[in-house]
Write an enzyme that holds these catalytic residues in place. Sequence first.
Site, PDB file in Angstrom:
ATOM      1  N   GLU A 104     -35.120  33.873   2.728  1.00 19.71           N
ATOM      2  CA  GLU A 104     -34.187  32.808   3.137  1.00 19.71           C
ATOM      3  C   GLU A 104     -34.798  31.429   2.861  1.00 19.71           C
ATOM      4  O   GLU A 104     -34.086  30.476   2.542  1.00 19.71           O
ATOM      5  CB  GLU A 104     -33.808  32.945   4.624  1.00 19.71           C
ATOM      6  CG  GLU A 104     -33.043  34.225   4.974  1.00 19.71           C
ATOM      7  CD  GLU A 104     -31.535  34.186   4.642  1.00 19.71           C
ATOM      8  OE1 GLU A 104     -31.113  33.340   3.825  1.00 19.71           O
ATOM      9  OE2 GLU A 104     -30.807  35.035   5.194  1.00 19.71           O
ATOM     10  N   ASN A 131     -24.803  30.453   1.914  1.00 19.76           N
ATOM     11  CA  ASN A 131     -24.477  31.863   1.690  1.00 19.76           C
ATOM     12  C   ASN A 131     -24.830  32.334   0.288  1.00 19.76           C
ATOM     13  O   ASN A 131     -24.525  33.476  -0.073  1.00 19.76           O
ATOM     14  CB  ASN A 131     -22.978  32.102   1.934  1.00 19.76           C
ATOM     15  CG  ASN A 131     -22.619  31.934   3.393  1.00 19.76           C
ATOM     16  OD1 ASN A 131     -23.224  32.562   4.251  1.00 19.76           O
ATOM     17  ND2 ASN A 131     -21.658  31.069   3.685  1.00 19.76           N
ATOM     18  N   LYS A 167     -24.683  29.780  14.546  1.00 18.79           N
ATOM     19  CA  LYS A 167     -23.873  30.983  14.291  1.00 18.79           C
ATOM     20  C   LYS A 167     -24.409  32.108  15.160  1.00 18.79           C
ATOM     21  O   LYS A 167     -25.623  32.356  15.183  1.00 18.79           O
ATOM     22  CB  LYS A 167     -23.994  31.414  12.831  1.00 18.79           C
ATOM     23  CG  LYS A 167     -23.069  30.708  11.883  1.00 18.79           C
ATOM     24  CD  LYS A 167     -23.124  31.404  10.532  1.00 18.79           C
ATOM     25  CE  LYS A 167     -22.325  30.691   9.480  1.00 18.79           C
ATOM     26  NZ  LYS A 167     -22.466  31.310   8.152  1.00 18.79           N
ATOM     27  N   HIS A 218     -25.697  35.934  -0.430  1.00 26.55           N
ATOM     28  CA  HIS A 218     -25.261  36.755   0.707  1.00 26.55           C
ATOM     29  C   HIS A 218     -23.978  37.539   0.437  1.00 26.55           C
ATOM     30  O   HIS A 218     -23.659  38.448   1.197  1.00 26.55           O
ATOM     31  CB  HIS A 218     -25.072  35.890   1.955  1.00 26.55           C
ATOM     32  CG  HIS A 218     -26.375  35.469   2.575  1.00 26.55           C
ATOM     33  ND1 HIS A 218     -27.273  34.668   1.929  1.00 26.55           N
ATOM     34  CD2 HIS A 218     -26.930  35.761   3.777  1.00 26.55           C
ATOM     35  CE1 HIS A 218     -28.329  34.466   2.713  1.00 26.55           C
ATOM     36  NE2 HIS A 218     -28.148  35.120   3.834  1.00 26.55           N
ATOM     37  N   GLU A 239     -18.681  25.369   8.892  1.00 28.68           N
ATOM     38  CA  GLU A 239     -18.637  25.975   7.554  1.00 28.68           C
ATOM     39  C   GLU A 239     -17.280  25.808   6.861  1.00 28.68           C
ATOM     40  O   GLU A 239     -16.690  26.760   6.363  1.00 28.68           O
ATOM     41  CB  GLU A 239     -19.016  27.464   7.656  1.00 28.68           C
ATOM     42  CG  GLU A 239     -19.498  28.025   6.322  1.00 28.68           C
ATOM     43  CD  GLU A 239     -20.110  29.400   6.435  1.00 28.68           C
ATOM     44  OE1 GLU A 239     -21.288  29.488   6.832  1.00 28.68           O
ATOM     45  OE2 GLU A 239     -19.436  30.383   6.124  1.00 28.68           O
ATOM     46  N   HIS A 248     -32.987  42.475   6.083  1.00 29.97           N
ATOM     47  CA  HIS A 248     -32.009  41.453   5.700  1.00 29.97           C
ATOM     48  C   HIS A 248     -32.502  40.633   4.492  1.00 29.97           C
ATOM     49  O   HIS A 248     -31.786  40.457   3.504  1.00 29.97           O
ATOM     50  CB  HIS A 248     -31.731  40.534   6.892  1.00 29.97           C
ATOM     51  CG  HIS A 248     -30.772  39.438   6.598  1.00 29.97           C
ATOM     52  ND1 HIS A 248     -29.409  39.645   6.469  1.00 29.97           N
ATOM     53  CD2 HIS A 248     -30.965  38.110   6.387  1.00 29.97           C
ATOM     54  CE1 HIS A 248     -28.815  38.495   6.200  1.00 29.97           C
ATOM     55  NE2 HIS A 248     -29.732  37.553   6.143  1.00 29.97           N
ATOM     56  N   HIS A 298     -25.064  40.863   1.576  1.00 31.76           N
ATOM     57  CA  HIS A 298     -24.465  41.523   2.754  1.00 31.76           C
ATOM     58  C   HIS A 298     -23.849  42.858   2.370  1.00 31.76           C
ATOM     59  O   HIS A 298     -23.884  43.816   3.155  1.00 31.76           O
ATOM     60  CB  HIS A 298     -23.406  40.627   3.403  1.00 31.76           C
ATOM     61  CG  HIS A 298     -23.989  39.625   4.363  1.00 31.76           C
ATOM     62  ND1 HIS A 298     -23.300  38.531   4.814  1.00 31.76           N
ATOM     63  CD2 HIS A 298     -25.191  39.573   4.993  1.00 31.76           C
ATOM     64  CE1 HIS A 298     -24.056  37.842   5.665  1.00 31.76           C
ATOM     65  NE2 HIS A 298     -25.206  38.451   5.768  1.00 31.76           N
ATOM     66  N   ARG A 320     -21.694  23.760   4.068  1.00 31.97           N
ATOM     67  CA  ARG A 320     -22.518  24.792   4.723  1.00 31.97           C
ATOM     68  C   ARG A 320     -22.400  26.143   4.019  1.00 31.97           C
ATOM     69  O   ARG A 320     -23.306  26.973   4.087  1.00 31.97           O
ATOM     70  CB  ARG A 320     -22.112  24.916   6.202  1.00 31.97           C
ATOM     71  CG  ARG A 320     -22.979  25.919   6.941  1.00 31.97           C
ATOM     72  CD  ARG A 320     -22.716  25.967   8.435  1.00 31.97           C
ATOM     73  NE  ARG A 320     -23.567  26.969   9.037  1.00 31.97           N
ATOM     74  CZ  ARG A 320     -23.841  27.052  10.325  1.00 31.97           C
ATOM     75  NH1 ARG A 320     -23.326  26.189  11.167  1.00 31.97           N
ATOM     76  NH2 ARG A 320     -24.621  28.002  10.777  1.00 31.97           N
ATOM     77  N   ARG A 339     -17.379  32.732  29.976  1.00 34.36           N
ATOM     78  CA  ARG A 339     -16.883  31.716  29.016  1.00 34.36           C
ATOM     79  C   ARG A 339     -17.984  30.776  28.530  1.00 34.36           C
ATOM     80  O   ARG A 339     -17.713  29.681  28.049  1.00 34.36           O
ATOM     81  CB  ARG A 339     -15.727  30.916  29.601  1.00 34.36           C
ATOM     82  CG  ARG A 339     -14.533  31.795  29.938  1.00 34.36           C
ATOM     83  CD  ARG A 339     -13.238  31.021  29.904  1.00 34.36           C
ATOM     84  NE  ARG A 339     -12.125  31.917  30.143  1.00 34.36           N
ATOM     85  CZ  ARG A 339     -11.655  32.234  31.349  1.00 34.36           C
ATOM     86  NH1 ARG A 339     -12.222  31.714  32.424  1.00 34.36           N
ATOM     87  NH2 ARG A 339     -10.651  33.054  31.482  1.00 34.36           N
ATOM     88  N   LYS A 379     -31.980  23.475   6.437  1.00 36.99           N
ATOM     89  CA  LYS A 379     -30.873  24.149   7.154  1.00 36.99           C
ATOM     90  C   LYS A 379     -30.122  23.141   8.024  1.00 36.99           C
ATOM     91  O   LYS A 379     -28.888  23.136   8.065  1.00 36.99           O
ATOM     92  CB  LYS A 379     -31.420  25.298   7.996  1.00 36.99           C
ATOM     93  CG  LYS A 379     -30.344  26.001   8.816  1.00 36.99           C
ATOM     94  CD  LYS A 379     -29.906  27.335   8.305  1.00 36.99           C
ATOM     95  CE  LYS A 379     -28.618  27.811   8.968  1.00 36.99           C
ATOM     96  NZ  LYS A 379     -28.625  29.176   9.409  1.00 36.99           N
TER      97      LYS A 379
END
Length: 358
Positions: free
Chosen positions: A182, A235, A140, A238, A227, A259, A242, A231, A118, A217
């Site tokens: 990025e 993206n 993330k 992306h 997000e 990427h 993606h 935030r 956990r 960032k």
Amino acid sequence: MDAPSVEVWAMAAGEGNVYLGPAALATFCATIAQRDHRVFVLTDQNTHQDCLPILSKYLTIDAQVCIPAGESHKNLESLAQVWEAFSQAHLTRGDLLINLGGGVVCDLGGFAASTYKRGIRFVHMPTTVLAMADAAIGGKTGIDFMGYKNQIGSFQQPMAVVVHTAFLETLPARELRSGYAEVLKHLLISDAAGWMAATDAVPEDWDAIVAKAIGIKLHFTESDPHEKGMRKALNFGHTVGHALESYFLTHDHVAPILHGEAVAAGMVCEAWLCCQRGLLTADAYTQIQNRLMGIFPKLTFPKSDIAAIARWCLQDKKNNAGQIKAALLDGIGGYRLDITLTLPDIEASLLHYFATPF
Ligand SMILES: NC(=O)c1ccc[n+]([C@@H]2O[C@H](COP(=O)([O-])OP(=O)(O)OC[C@H]3O[C@@H](n4cnc5c(N)ncnc54)[C@H](O)[C@@H]3O)[C@@H](O)[C@H]2O)c1
């Protein structure tokens, strides 16, 4: 001669710091060496060879695991390998995981740590430009699943992020360039002057540019850690990026891409959509297109696959109520959130990219 410096930037309260500068690694390792816990290090094959020997000079490592390198291994199998290694080393909640690698190691290691027993504490030691400027910051974590990018994951802040740009000395040129995508995205959504001042070639000196990117960032992620709002601007590029990355990952008839290369192409496509919607002037779009396509080689895919690429957007995590939602630019240095895009919009942008003579 000046003593090597360390800059410490506080993340959100109680969630550790970003250590930057030539003395950051030594300073941070000296701090944790005094604590009463074991240190477990996660690497991939390349960082095991090139970066672990450097870290070992500063820190006693009690146990470690090494996963295969590359995005195609950011998956359940590698994750199980890491959980198994934690269990075999009898790692407890008091111990510490160090993720020594690029975005793949940071994302996967962060997720492994956030779920094992956990949650155990972890530190990111990013070793690529992309991870220093982006993946290691903001909490993330995750893995790819069924071909979809970051389909399974969590928000979990690291105890600290230690940025030692000397790790970049062994990073291949193509990977350095991928990370620059990025950095350019951070500038495009928030810093028009920084974008104008950025170079049309991949930088050679990374300290200042990585520091600037981390500052941007942190600004977005600290204001909106989960997000819900601003935030999402990170993206930009992306949604299409993606989709391209997933398509290239899962199709053998096209050469693998990185990427940042996918994100660079995604930014060209999405900037074109901004221009179509009056959010960017034609001049601004042309400038973005010329810079990005001048730095990043044009992706090659069959025209007949454009509809299939666009369909990957249907699984994008930003979507809502079955609609594709994207973060677009509102002029260079500005952004608009939750813009609805249709499959024909995405296809048109890919077609435009496909037809651009670069
Ligand atoms: N969590 C986030 O907020 C976030 C943000 C952006 C990107 N990402 C993720 O980051 C990943 C991409 O990260 P990446 O570009 O760092 O890829 P990566 O982790 O695959 O690293 C790129 C390559 O460089 C090698 N490498 C790493 N450091 C090295 C070094 N110092 N010397 C020699 N070789 C080295 C790696 O072994 C790998 O082969 C993607 O999975 C992406 O989804 C996450």
